[in-house]
Design a protein around this motif. Structure first.
Motif, PDB file in Angstrom:
ATOM      1  N   LYS A 183       0.818  -1.210   0.000  1.00 36.06           N
ATOM      2  CA  LYS A 183       0.000   0.000   0.000  1.00 36.06           C
ATOM      3  C   LYS A 183       0.853   1.262   0.000  1.00 36.06           C
ATOM      4  O   LYS A 183       0.353   2.347  -0.254  1.00 36.06           O
ATOM      5  CB  LYS A 183      -0.922  -0.004   1.216  1.00 36.06           C
ATOM      6  CG  LYS A 183      -1.989  -1.090   1.136  1.00 36.06           C
ATOM      7  CD  LYS A 183      -2.769  -1.218   2.420  1.00 36.06           C
ATOM      8  CE  LYS A 183      -3.622  -0.014   2.677  1.00 36.06           C
ATOM      9  NZ  LYS A 183      -4.498  -0.180   3.858  1.00 36.06           N
ATOM     10  N   ASN A 184       2.150   1.101   0.261  1.00 33.67           N
ATOM     11  CA  ASN A 184       3.038   2.254   0.299  1.00 33.67           C
ATOM     12  C   ASN A 184       3.692   2.535  -1.054  1.00 33.67           C
ATOM     13  O   ASN A 184       3.750   3.675  -1.492  1.00 33.67           O
ATOM     14  CB  ASN A 184       4.116   2.059   1.369  1.00 33.67           C
ATOM     15  CG  ASN A 184       4.961   3.284   1.560  1.00 33.67           C
ATOM     16  OD1 ASN A 184       4.438   4.344   1.879  1.00 33.67           O
ATOM     17  ND2 ASN A 184       6.256   3.155   1.354  1.00 33.67           N
TER      18      ASN A 184
ATOM     19  N   CYS B  85       7.620  -5.140   2.926  1.00 36.33           N
ATOM     20  CA  CYS B  85       7.860  -4.956   1.495  1.00 36.33           C
ATOM     21  C   CYS B  85       9.359  -4.833   1.262  1.00 36.33           C
ATOM     22  O   CYS B  85      10.028  -4.002   1.882  1.00 36.33           O
ATOM     23  CB  CYS B  85       7.137  -3.704   0.996  1.00 36.33           C
ATOM     24  SG  CYS B  85       7.476  -3.324  -0.736  1.00 36.33           S
ATOM     25  N   LEU B  86       9.897  -5.653   0.394  1.00 35.17           N
ATOM     26  CA  LEU B  86      11.323  -5.609   0.107  1.00 35.17           C
ATOM     27  C   LEU B  86      11.706  -4.389  -0.730  1.00 35.17           C
ATOM     28  O   LEU B  86      12.848  -3.957  -0.724  1.00 35.17           O
ATOM     29  CB  LEU B  86      11.759  -6.893  -0.604  1.00 35.17           C
ATOM     30  CG  LEU B  86      11.550  -8.181   0.193  1.00 35.17           C
ATOM     31  CD1 LEU B  86      11.921  -9.397  -0.644  1.00 35.17           C
ATOM     32  CD2 LEU B  86      12.347  -8.149   1.478  1.00 35.17           C
TER      33      LEU B  86
ATOM     34  N   PRO C  52      -2.341   3.137  -8.154  1.00 32.53           N
ATOM     35  CA  PRO C  52      -2.352   4.299  -7.254  1.00 32.53           C
ATOM     36  C   PRO C  52      -3.778   4.712  -6.903  1.00 32.53           C
ATOM     37  O   PRO C  52      -4.682   4.587  -7.727  1.00 32.53           O
ATOM     38  CB  PRO C  52      -1.678   5.401  -8.070  1.00 32.53           C
ATOM     39  CG  PRO C  52      -0.988   4.712  -9.198  1.00 32.53           C
ATOM     40  CD  PRO C  52      -1.707   3.426  -9.440  1.00 32.53           C
ATOM     41  N   VAL C  53      -3.965   5.178  -5.662  1.00 30.59           N
ATOM     42  CA  VAL C  53      -5.261   5.681  -5.220  1.00 30.59           C
ATOM     43  C   VAL C  53      -5.074   7.104  -4.703  1.00 30.59           C
ATOM     44  O   VAL C  53      -4.020   7.449  -4.177  1.00 30.59           O
ATOM     45  CB  VAL C  53      -5.896   4.786  -4.128  1.00 30.59           C
ATOM     46  CG1 VAL C  53      -6.271   3.433  -4.692  1.00 30.59           C
ATOM     47  CG2 VAL C  53      -4.977   4.617  -2.948  1.00 30.59           C
ATOM     48  N   SER C  54      -6.095   7.930  -4.859  1.00 27.38           N
ATOM     49  CA  SER C  54      -5.987   9.313  -4.404  1.00 27.38           C
ATOM     50  C   SER C  54      -6.088   9.367  -2.886  1.00 27.38           C
ATOM     51  O   SER C  54      -6.593   8.450  -2.243  1.00 27.38           O
ATOM     52  CB  SER C  54      -7.068  10.180  -5.047  1.00 27.38           C
ATOM     53  OG  SER C  54      -8.339   9.762  -4.612  1.00 27.38           O
ATOM     54  N   ALA C  55      -5.623  10.471  -2.332  1.00 28.95           N
ATOM     55  CA  ALA C  55      -5.554  10.615  -0.878  1.00 28.95           C
ATOM     56  C   ALA C  55      -6.923  10.584  -0.207  1.00 28.95           C
ATOM     57  O   ALA C  55      -7.041  10.174   0.938  1.00 28.95           O
ATOM     58  CB  ALA C  55      -4.824  11.904  -0.526  1.00 28.95           C
TER      59      ALA C  55
ATOM     60  N   GLY D 129       0.502  -3.724   4.769  1.00 32.20           N
ATOM     61  CA  GLY D 129      -0.732  -3.128   5.263  1.00 32.20           C
ATOM     62  C   GLY D 129      -0.591  -1.673   5.643  1.00 32.20           C
ATOM     63  O   GLY D 129      -1.571  -0.983   5.842  1.00 32.20           O
ATOM     64  N   LYS D 130       0.632  -1.178   5.764  1.00 31.32           N
ATOM     65  CA  LYS D 130       0.860   0.233   6.091  1.00 31.32           C
ATOM     66  C   LYS D 130       0.957   1.029   4.801  1.00 31.32           C
ATOM     67  O   LYS D 130       1.395   0.526   3.780  1.00 31.32           O
ATOM     68  CB  LYS D 130       2.144   0.415   6.902  1.00 31.32           C
ATOM     69  CG  LYS D 130       2.141  -0.303   8.221  1.00 31.32           C
ATOM     70  CD  LYS D 130       1.216   0.367   9.193  1.00 31.32           C
ATOM     71  CE  LYS D 130       1.254  -0.353  10.531  1.00 31.32           C
ATOM     72  NZ  LYS D 130       0.398   0.253  11.495  1.00 31.32           N
ATOM     73  N   GLY D 131       0.596   2.292   4.874  1.00 28.71           N
ATOM     74  CA  GLY D 131       0.629   3.153   3.697  1.00 28.71           C
ATOM     75  C   GLY D 131      -0.769   3.342   3.146  1.00 28.71           C
ATOM     76  O   GLY D 131      -1.712   2.653   3.543  1.00 28.71           O
ATOM     77  N   ASN D 132      -0.903   4.300   2.227  1.00 26.39           N
ATOM     78  CA  ASN D 132      -2.226   4.556   1.670  1.00 26.39           C
ATOM     79  C   ASN D 132      -2.153   5.115   0.252  1.00 26.39           C
ATOM     80  O   ASN D 132      -3.096   5.730  -0.216  1.00 26.39           O
ATOM     81  CB  ASN D 132      -3.030   5.495   2.572  1.00 26.39           C
ATOM     82  CG  ASN D 132      -2.354   6.833   2.781  1.00 26.39           C
ATOM     83  OD1 ASN D 132      -1.382   7.170   2.130  1.00 26.39           O
ATOM     84  ND2 ASN D 132      -2.869   7.598   3.718  1.00 26.39           N
ATOM     85  N   ALA D 133      -1.052   4.890  -0.452  1.00 28.19           N
ATOM     86  CA  ALA D 133      -0.898   5.451  -1.790  1.00 28.19           C
ATOM     87  C   ALA D 133      -1.319   4.481  -2.893  1.00 28.19           C
ATOM     88  O   ALA D 133      -1.574   4.909  -4.018  1.00 28.19           O
ATOM     89  CB  ALA D 133       0.550   5.888  -2.001  1.00 28.19           C
ATOM     90  N   TYR D 134      -1.382   3.176  -2.574  1.00 28.94           N
ATOM     91  CA  TYR D 134      -1.691   2.173  -3.592  1.00 28.94           C
ATOM     92  C   TYR D 134      -2.726   1.185  -3.062  1.00 28.94           C
ATOM     93  O   TYR D 134      -2.812   0.934  -1.866  1.00 28.94           O
ATOM     94  CB  TYR D 134      -0.425   1.400  -3.997  1.00 28.94           C
ATOM     95  CG  TYR D 134       0.579   2.266  -4.708  1.00 28.94           C
ATOM     96  CD1 TYR D 134       0.575   2.364  -6.098  1.00 28.94           C
ATOM     97  CD2 TYR D 134       1.520   2.989  -4.005  1.00 28.94           C
ATOM     98  CE1 TYR D 134       1.487   3.174  -6.760  1.00 28.94           C
ATOM     99  CE2 TYR D 134       2.431   3.807  -4.661  1.00 28.94           C
ATOM    100  CZ  TYR D 134       2.407   3.892  -6.034  1.00 28.94           C
ATOM    101  OH  TYR D 134       3.308   4.694  -6.695  1.00 28.94           O
ATOM    102  N   CYS D 135      -3.472   0.612  -3.986  1.00 28.31           N
ATOM    103  CA  CYS D 135      -4.466  -0.394  -3.642  1.00 28.31           C
ATOM    104  C   CYS D 135      -3.757  -1.705  -3.293  1.00 28.31           C
ATOM    105  O   CYS D 135      -2.891  -2.165  -4.038  1.00 28.31           O
ATOM    106  CB  CYS D 135      -5.424  -0.604  -4.815  1.00 28.31           C
ATOM    107  SG  CYS D 135      -6.613  -1.951  -4.551  1.00 28.31           S
TER     108      CYS D 135
END
Length: 189
Positions: free
Chosen positions: A4-5, A17-18, A37-40, A25-31
């Motif tokens: 998601k980052n 994530c390597l 990419p997803v909008s804020a 599960g952390k982050g909010n920039a990607y599905c």
């Protein structure tokens, strides 16, 4: 499954994530489902329809369950300060440490609350001097609002409480309350 980052593809067994080093599960920039990419402000991925989690969701809730607007990237490099030591140093140095504390804490709260472009600590201190402490009342009021943004509190009187404390000359209590908020944000990181 995708990060998601950064949007990198993940194995089902991966915990980190390597590609970017962020926990799964952390982050909010990607599905997480399709990697697009997803909008804020999106609640759902426009590509696959999967619900995406944002700042007000469980990933950014404080210990008491309220939503937090903490900029977790901004917390990197911020260390907790012991409140008792900070108060004692302020008293022992006849306020010199309190000036340092004021400047640094203002900058930290601006960063954590997402107000990096607001007036910084040094300029706030100088304005406080030039205006014979009148700016200090304005500073206290607005810092209360930023603290509410960090904690996710709504309809509180934090700004008013900080203003009243400043009017009665208890700025050190304001600093201690603000530092406690930053310390809790660092703990919840």
């Amino acid at each position: 499954m995708y990060c998601k980052n950064c949007g990198g593809q993940l194995n089902e067994t991966q915990e980190i994530c390597l590609a970017c080093g962020v926990a799964v599960g952390k982050g909010n920039a990607y599905c997480q489902n399709c990697g697009n990419p997803v909008s804020a402000d999106a609640e759902f991925c426009m590509n696959c329809g999967t619900r995406v989690h944002k700042a007000a969701d469980s990933a950014n809730k404080t210990a008491d369950g309220t939503a937090s607007n903490v900029n977790h990237e901004a917390l990197k490099g911020i260390e907790k300060r012991d409140l008792v030591k900070a108060i004692i140093f302020s008293i022992l140095t006849c306020g010199i440490y309190q000036i340092y504390w004021f400047i640094v804490l203002t900058d930290e709260i601006n960063r954590v609350s997402g107000h990096e472009n607001d007036i910084g600590g040094l300029v706030s201190f100088l304005l406080n001097l030039v205006t014979c402490s009148i700016y200090g009342y304005i500073w206290a009021y607005f810092m209360g609002g930023k603290v509410d943004e960090i904690t996710g509190a709504k309809n509180t009187y934090t700004s008013i409480i900080y203003l009243v404390l400043a009017l009665f000359g208890f700025n050190i209590i304001n600093l201690a309350l603000m530092q406690d908020t930053v310390n809790k944000a660092v703990d919840n990181q």
